[in-house]
Write a protein that holds these residues in place. Sequence first.
Motif, PDB file in Angstrom:
ATOM      1  N   ALA A  86      -3.069  39.368 -10.088  1.00 52.60           N
ATOM      2  CA  ALA A  86      -1.840  38.818  -9.519  1.00 52.60           C
ATOM      3  C   ALA A  86      -0.930  39.947  -9.042  1.00 52.60           C
ATOM      4  O   ALA A  86      -0.296  39.851  -7.986  1.00 52.60           O
ATOM      5  CB  ALA A  86      -1.127  37.951 -10.557  1.00 52.60           C
TER       6      ALA A  86
ATOM      7  N   ASN B 280       3.876  31.957 -15.770  1.00 50.59           N
ATOM      8  CA  ASN B 280       3.462  31.972 -14.373  1.00 50.59           C
ATOM      9  C   ASN B 280       3.367  33.434 -13.936  1.00 50.59           C
ATOM     10  O   ASN B 280       4.309  34.204 -14.145  1.00 50.59           O
ATOM     11  CB  ASN B 280       4.507  31.226 -13.541  1.00 50.59           C
ATOM     12  CG  ASN B 280       4.049  30.985 -12.121  1.00 50.59           C
ATOM     13  OD1 ASN B 280       3.519  31.878 -11.466  1.00 50.59           O
ATOM     14  ND2 ASN B 280       4.254  29.773 -11.642  1.00 50.59           N
ATOM     15  N   THR B 281       2.237  33.804 -13.345  1.00 49.30           N
ATOM     16  CA  THR B 281       2.053  35.228 -12.993  1.00 49.30           C
ATOM     17  C   THR B 281       3.093  35.677 -11.964  1.00 49.30           C
ATOM     18  O   THR B 281       3.376  36.863 -11.859  1.00 49.30           O
ATOM     19  CB  THR B 281       0.643  35.498 -12.436  1.00 49.30           C
ATOM     20  OG1 THR B 281       0.432  34.660 -11.304  1.00 49.30           O
ATOM     21  CG2 THR B 281      -0.412  35.243 -13.491  1.00 49.30           C
ATOM     22  N   ARG B 282       3.637  34.743 -11.210  1.00 48.04           N
ATOM     23  CA  ARG B 282       4.670  35.134 -10.227  1.00 48.04           C
ATOM     24  C   ARG B 282       5.891  35.702 -10.947  1.00 48.04           C
ATOM     25  O   ARG B 282       6.572  36.583 -10.417  1.00 48.04           O
ATOM     26  CB  ARG B 282       5.079  33.930  -9.378  1.00 48.04           C
ATOM     27  CG  ARG B 282       3.938  33.499  -8.468  1.00 48.04           C
ATOM     28  CD  ARG B 282       4.349  32.407  -7.486  1.00 48.04           C
ATOM     29  NE  ARG B 282       3.188  32.047  -6.690  1.00 48.04           N
ATOM     30  CZ  ARG B 282       2.496  30.919  -6.841  1.00 48.04           C
ATOM     31  NH1 ARG B 282       2.847  30.031  -7.757  1.00 48.04           N
ATOM     32  NH2 ARG B 282       1.441  30.686  -6.104  1.00 48.04           N
TER      33      ARG B 282
END
Lengths: 140, 548
Positions: A35, A125-127
């Motif tokens: 990511a 969440n990888t974001r």
Amino acid sequence: MSATQESSSDQKIRVLIAKPGLDGHDRGAKIVARALRDGGCEVIYTGIRQTPQMIAEAALQEDVDVVGLSILSGAHLELFPRIVEELRSRGLDDVLLFCGGIIPEEDTDALEEMGFSAIFRPGTNTRDIVSFVYENVTAA
Amino acid sequence: MPSQSKQEWLEGTYRKAVERNPERAESFRTTGETVLDPVYAPEDIPSNGDLGFPGEYPFTRGVQPTMYRGRLWTMRQYAGFGTAEESNERYRYLLDQGQTGLSVAFDLPTQIGYDSDDPMAMGEVGKVGVAIDSIDDMRTLFREIPLDRVTTSMTINGTAAVLLGLYIAVGKEQGVPLDKLGGTVQNDILKEYITRGTWIYPPTPSMRLITDVFRFCSENVPRWNTISISGYHMREAGCTAAQEIAFTLANGIAYVDAAVAAGLDVDAFAGRLSFFFACHNNLLEEVSKFRAARRIWATIMKERFEAQNPRSMMLRFHTQTGGATLTAQQPENNIVRTTLQALAAVLGGTQSLHTNSMDEALSLPTEKAVQIALRTQQVIAYESGAGDVIDPLGGSWYIESMTDRLEGEARDYLKTIEDLGGAPAALEQGFQQREIQEASYRYQREVEDKDRVIVGVNDFAITGEEPPELLRVDPSIGRRQVERLQALRAGRDNAAADAAIAALEEGARGTDNLVPLIVAAVEARATLGEISHALRRAWGEYREIVVV
């Protein structure tokens, strides 16, 4: 984050994702590595079973801005202080540190005191991890 | 006019309805991204004619003729932490609660061949399982547990031969003859290289150690399951249901190949091969997965390896519900997930089952959480009626179609792996690792884009949750294990231990079966770390192939 997509490769934030200790649960570490790479970072992933010395040495050799540690075995309170110590002994005092894995809520204060700026637990969440890195690395 | 065929229905009644009211998603997909039809019908099942019956080749409907009508599956909760004393207490508690078999979790140093006082063991002693350094610990672990009356499954791979040796030695001390010992060692090194990560030695000597266990047990411990060929960890690492079948059976083929190459007759050992799968959330896909896996393995054993004994063709398996499906958020919801997964395993014909505890996304489970997990199996077994009829979903057009489709997808993967030179060669090229990561990353993206809803995580979330009570391993355990080791080394005949280690190292450089040499070493009170280091000296260590 859109600005980072345009930056040239020599300006990329360099991140080391490392697996200290003996546990082989690398699904999370690999997802985070990927990511961050998709988010425009230069990512080095160490593989599993890294000793504190190996991690600090890799951070030094790769000249990274960020070190992310992933651990699911419960050995973080024993291993993380050693890693921080090894990083400092190599003069890597201003590296941004974060960690993730199975890390109980009650360990948060101890890890913050060691110098970890964020702890990412299951369900993250990888974001949010990518944003965290961009917001906290000023060198790039 | 009612539709006369699926095609007619799709083009008529169905299309008109969808044109009026679109469905809630553009497509409905399995874990492997197969797009599902809205409904299944007889024309979807090419294999319907050769479905067969339970207890008969190709065992699609179950390996036993009576399945759970004869005997329920074994309820086997994976447990272990801290010292041998603490784990022994947990096992006796579980047996008291109606559990019917033991399943031992070892800590990572034990799994990777380090004594508790090794620098590599720092911080890890007793954390994810019990620490076993020597026969003294093993004796304590099974105190007051008669080894001729329980069966014990041990999740142990790189050091499987050592733990088998320790179990045999403790059995001998209890006066139990070898042919009365029953249990399983996981002993599946290939999936350790692919994903689980407790490898020690390079593949060639590791495979030799595995075939030594096959041979020793076929001659001496006939009730022992010498390997548990595991898809569980690959599924947990993110692969799809079809990949789980294929990568597991490809490893199975490699073990049979290795044993045959070592001169074993296929029917002498194949009946003791067992399997281990995960069970995730897509209930009907999972049921189909187990059925497809049974059918493929039966045909491989019969056609490729020319096994004669039907038992050699039976895919007997343990199931664990999916650890990676558990959420740290609203952990009580995990009881429901685990129930659905356990039901799928039962409908799919599992031989034994572990149900995860609701708090395992947060830490090792508390006793209360473990009790609920065991009760979940008992409710399914005694209240749901799911086990009262064999293969109750057999004949469902959807289940049969899905079983056929998973079989096809898995066979395609098996062909690809064969073309790469078999499972060991393929993993050295990073093939399985790459496939697993692609699937894992795709799944993560789907969750983050909300293409897949995880209740309580990316939808239906609540804020301000109270953290539940967690189990914490006593941090003094490391020190106590080190003290026990010091006492052991001070109190044993060191010359005898050294001689046994030297004999083992020499054996490792030669071709003798290593299991008797390991039993002799543990009986001379050599430690697990000393034994593993002797083999490291002879064979060297594996280097991870990192694929990101």
